[in-house]
Write a protein that holds these residues in place. Structure first.
Motif, PDB file in Angstrom:
ATOM      1  N   ALA A  54       4.066  -3.933  -3.935  1.00  0.00           N
ATOM      2  CA  ALA A  54       4.978  -2.908  -4.438  1.00  0.00           C
ATOM      3  C   ALA A  54       4.704  -1.565  -3.763  1.00  0.00           C
ATOM      4  O   ALA A  54       5.619  -0.796  -3.497  1.00  0.00           O
ATOM      5  N   LYS A  55       3.441  -1.303  -3.447  1.00  0.00           N
ATOM      6  CA  LYS A  55       3.080  -0.047  -2.784  1.00  0.00           C
ATOM      7  C   LYS A  55       3.483  -0.020  -1.317  1.00  0.00           C
ATOM      8  O   LYS A  55       3.878   1.008  -0.803  1.00  0.00           O
ATOM      9  N   ARG A 112      -1.401 -10.937  -9.503  1.00  0.00           N
ATOM     10  CA  ARG A 112      -0.929  -9.653 -10.037  1.00  0.00           C
ATOM     11  C   ARG A 112      -1.370  -8.509  -9.128  1.00  0.00           C
ATOM     12  O   ARG A 112      -0.593  -7.610  -8.823  1.00  0.00           O
ATOM     13  N   GLN A 113      -2.618  -8.560  -8.659  1.00  0.00           N
ATOM     14  CA  GLN A 113      -3.115  -7.519  -7.763  1.00  0.00           C
ATOM     15  C   GLN A 113      -2.352  -7.520  -6.439  1.00  0.00           C
ATOM     16  O   GLN A 113      -2.021  -6.454  -5.908  1.00  0.00           O
ATOM     17  N   ASN A 172      -8.139  -1.639  -0.340  1.00  0.00           N
ATOM     18  CA  ASN A 172      -7.857  -2.075  -1.706  1.00  0.00           C
ATOM     19  C   ASN A 172      -8.887  -3.085  -2.208  1.00  0.00           C
ATOM     20  O   ASN A 172      -9.295  -3.029  -3.361  1.00  0.00           O
ATOM     21  N   ASP A 204       0.710  -8.516  -6.022  1.00  0.00           N
ATOM     22  CA  ASP A 204       2.047  -7.979  -6.309  1.00  0.00           C
ATOM     23  C   ASP A 204       2.028  -6.452  -6.389  1.00  0.00           C
ATOM     24  O   ASP A 204       2.945  -5.787  -5.903  1.00  0.00           O
ATOM     25  N   GLN A 205       0.971  -5.894  -6.976  1.00  0.00           N
ATOM     26  CA  GLN A 205       0.849  -4.445  -7.038  1.00  0.00           C
ATOM     27  C   GLN A 205       0.692  -3.861  -5.635  1.00  0.00           C
ATOM     28  O   GLN A 205       1.291  -2.831  -5.321  1.00  0.00           O
TER      29      GLN A 205
END
Length: 68
Positions: free
Chosen positions: A63-64, A56-57, A20, A59-60
């Motif tokens: 979530a995955k 924010r990144q 990522n 958190d994304q």
């Protein structure tokens, strides 16, 4: 979102984090050690982005992979 799951599976998920955020080194990931705030800080430093964007990144990402 349960960050404890990610922290508990960090050894497995660090490769996904590396995919990522390709600029993060193994040392950066060792420093993060699955800790949300440490990971966001390393991302912020490497990519020169604002703290809220780094969070924010993260958190994304969480979530995955929080169920991994």
């Amino acid at each position: 979102m349960n960050w404890d799951r990610i922290e508990g599976n960090w050894k497995e998920l660090r490769g996904k984090a590396r995919e990522n955020w390709g600029e993060l080194t193994d040392d950066d990931l060792d420093i993060a050690a699955g800790k949300r705030d440490q990971l966001a800080g390393q991302i912020q430093k490497k990519y020169g982005i604002a703290k809220d964007e780094a969070e924010r990144q993260v958190d994304q990402f969480a979530a995955k992979y929080e169920t991994a």
